[in-house]
Design a protein around this motif. Structure first.
Motif, PDB file in Angstrom:
ATOM      1  N   ILE A 245     103.371  24.840  34.057  1.00  0.00           N
ATOM      2  CA  ILE A 245     104.262  24.976  35.205  1.00  0.00           C
ATOM      3  C   ILE A 245     103.921  26.284  35.915  1.00  0.00           C
ATOM      4  CG2 ILE A 245     106.135  23.642  34.158  1.00  0.00           C
ATOM      5  CD1 ILE A 245     106.954  27.175  34.546  1.00  0.00           C
ATOM      6  N   TYR A 247     105.678  29.485  38.176  1.00  0.00           N
ATOM      7  CA  TYR A 247     106.933  30.147  38.539  1.00  0.00           C
ATOM      8  C   TYR A 247     106.672  31.100  39.696  1.00  0.00           C
ATOM      9  CZ  TYR A 247     110.923  33.306  38.337  1.00  0.00           C
ATOM     10  OH  TYR A 247     112.021  34.070  38.663  1.00  0.00           O
ATOM     11  N   TRP A 255     111.972  29.862  41.704  1.00  0.00           N
ATOM     12  CA  TRP A 255     111.882  28.446  41.418  1.00  0.00           C
ATOM     13  C   TRP A 255     110.660  28.136  40.548  1.00  0.00           C
ATOM     14  CZ3 TRP A 255     110.783  30.924  45.882  1.00  0.00           C
ATOM     15  CH2 TRP A 255     109.545  30.726  46.465  1.00  0.00           C
ATOM     16  N   VAL A 256     110.778  26.994  39.855  1.00  0.00           N
ATOM     17  CA  VAL A 256     109.725  26.493  38.968  1.00  0.00           C
ATOM     18  C   VAL A 256     109.136  25.237  39.584  1.00  0.00           C
ATOM     19  CG1 VAL A 256     109.315  25.380  36.736  1.00  0.00           C
ATOM     20  CG2 VAL A 256     110.704  27.453  36.854  1.00  0.00           C
ATOM     21  N   SER A 257     107.815  25.111  39.558  1.00  0.00           N
ATOM     22  CA  SER A 257     107.153  23.904  40.053  1.00  0.00           C
ATOM     23  C   SER A 257     106.345  23.268  38.929  1.00  0.00           C
ATOM     24  CB  SER A 257     106.227  24.234  41.227  1.00  0.00           C
ATOM     25  OG  SER A 257     105.510  23.071  41.622  1.00  0.00           O
ATOM     26  N   ARG A 258     106.562  21.960  38.747  1.00  0.00           N
ATOM     27  CA  ARG A 258     105.795  21.194  37.771  1.00  0.00           C
ATOM     28  C   ARG A 258     104.769  20.290  38.452  1.00  0.00           C
ATOM     29  NH1 ARG A 258     110.938  21.550  35.695  1.00  0.00           N
ATOM     30  NH2 ARG A 258     111.126  22.081  33.483  1.00  0.00           N
ATOM     31  N   ARG A 259     104.757  20.277  39.776  1.00  0.00           N
ATOM     32  CA  ARG A 259     103.862  19.386  40.513  1.00  0.00           C
ATOM     33  C   ARG A 259     102.411  19.669  40.133  1.00  0.00           C
ATOM     34  NH1 ARG A 259     103.573  20.544  45.674  1.00  0.00           N
ATOM     35  NH2 ARG A 259     102.655  18.525  46.209  1.00  0.00           N
ATOM     36  N   SER A 262     100.366  21.644  42.631  1.00  0.00           N
ATOM     37  CA  SER A 262     100.686  23.070  42.700  1.00  0.00           C
ATOM     38  C   SER A 262     100.130  23.813  41.493  1.00  0.00           C
ATOM     39  CB  SER A 262     102.204  23.264  42.778  1.00  0.00           C
ATOM     40  OG  SER A 262     102.726  22.710  43.960  1.00  0.00           O
ATOM     41  N   VAL A 263     100.306  23.232  40.309  1.00  0.00           N
ATOM     42  CA  VAL A 263      99.807  23.867  39.091  1.00  0.00           C
ATOM     43  C   VAL A 263      98.301  24.050  39.168  1.00  0.00           C
ATOM     44  CG1 VAL A 263      99.478  23.566  36.613  1.00  0.00           C
ATOM     45  CG2 VAL A 263     101.701  23.047  37.637  1.00  0.00           C
ATOM     46  N   TYR A 266      97.313  26.935  41.606  1.00  0.00           N
ATOM     47  CA  TYR A 266      97.511  28.277  41.066  1.00  0.00           C
ATOM     48  C   TYR A 266      96.596  28.557  39.866  1.00  0.00           C
ATOM     49  CZ  TYR A 266     101.353  29.433  44.164  1.00  0.00           C
ATOM     50  OH  TYR A 266     102.095  29.733  45.273  1.00  0.00           O
TER      51      TYR A 266
END
Length: 294
Positions: A245, A247, A255-259, A262-263, A266
């Motif tokens: 994930i 952050y 916010w946290v992204s699990r997409r 997006s992961v 990054y």
């Protein structure tokens, strides 16, 4: 992965429970839509269970899912133990002392950070939270968050210090890689003495704890993939929760992204920054030089 529920934290039990529930649903060849329709649940309820986002898990919900999935008695008993831990114990950040000053997005991150196997952190503006001293944390909150009362600042300092325990936990300490912008070394927070103490703390942590790696992106590296701001990339033990994930936070929100997209973005950015930065030995030499210059 089987947990020792006698010593496991609620956060880890929630994560493992969610991972097991998702695995069992897929093994039963059932869609999430079918399950929530069968139980008259909202889709978000099942999603929160499977991602470990609920603060507590009701044993009645585990029983209901066990019936639909056809779970054997031994597995069901273990899942019930996980659920019981979430009801009878409390993660430190859920205590009445800290909960009022922790925003929901950051609270979600704390639960994930506490269960992560590794954390990759790019810090653009200030020393990463897991490497900050109490004095540095205090000045940051007094300067950047002026709406906070003295009591709230004290609580935020305590929260930051509590978080750092994951670097020294006896069982599977967090594998932490921090890449720091050189500007962080130069920016004088709270005066020269405080900065020397803070930078010396980074060096000490990196040189004494094998699970910590520190690198510095020098000004001479030029443009790089981290220029849009700081971020943290968390990875989890095999079989526990999401694979990774991201952050993100700013002055107003976190916010946290699990997409997956997006992961991946990054993760690639972190790899690019790490390739630009000198290794740990040279980076620590840069920090030691900055200490003298302060």
């Amino acid at each position: 992965m089987t947990l020792d529920t006698e010593s496991a934290t609620p956060a880890l039990c929630r994560l493992q429970l969610g991972s097991e529930l998702r695995r069992l649903r897929l093994e039963a060849d059932l869609s999430g839509a079918y399950v929530v329709r069968k139980l008259l649940w909202s889709p978000s309820k099942l999603t929160r269970l499977e991602t470990g986002e609920n603060a507590t898990v009701e044993q009645a919900d585990i029983m209901a899912l066990s019936e639909i999935y056809g779970i054997d008695n031994e597995t069901r008993a273990l899942l019930m133990e996980y659920a019981a831990v979430t009801k009878t114990r409390r993660d430190w950040w859920q205590s009445p002392e800290y909960r009022p000053v922790i925003e929901p997005g950051f609270r979600a991150f704390l639960g994930l950070e506490a269960t992560a196997a590794s954390l990759h952190n790019y810090a653009a503006e200030y020393v990463p939270g897991l490497l900050q001293t109490e004095a540095y944390v205090r000045v940051i909150h007094q300067s950047a968050y002026r709406r906070l009362s003295t009591e709230e600042v004290v609580r935020h300092v305590a929260i930051r210090m509590n978080r750092q325990a994951i670097l020294r936990r006896s069982r599977d300490p967090l594998k932490y890689t921090a890449i720091i912008n050189e500007a962080v070394l130069r920016r004088r927070i709270g005066g020269a003495d405080l900065m020397r103490e803070q930078l010396a703390h980074i060096v000490e942590q990196a040189e004494t704890l094998p699970n910590i790696r520190v690198q510095v992106v020098p000004f001479t590296a030029g443009a790089h993939a981290g220029m849009n701001g700081s971020f943290e990339l968390l990875r989890f033990p095999d079989g526990a929760g999401p694979r990774s994930i991201v952050y993100l936070e700013n002055l107003a929100d976190a916010w946290v992204s699990r997409r997956e997209q997006s992961v991946s973005l990054y993760a690639d950015a972190f790899a690019d920054i790490q390739a630009l930065a000198p290794g740990q030995e040279e980076s620590l030499a840069m920090i030691k030089k900055a200490i003298k210059e302060h």
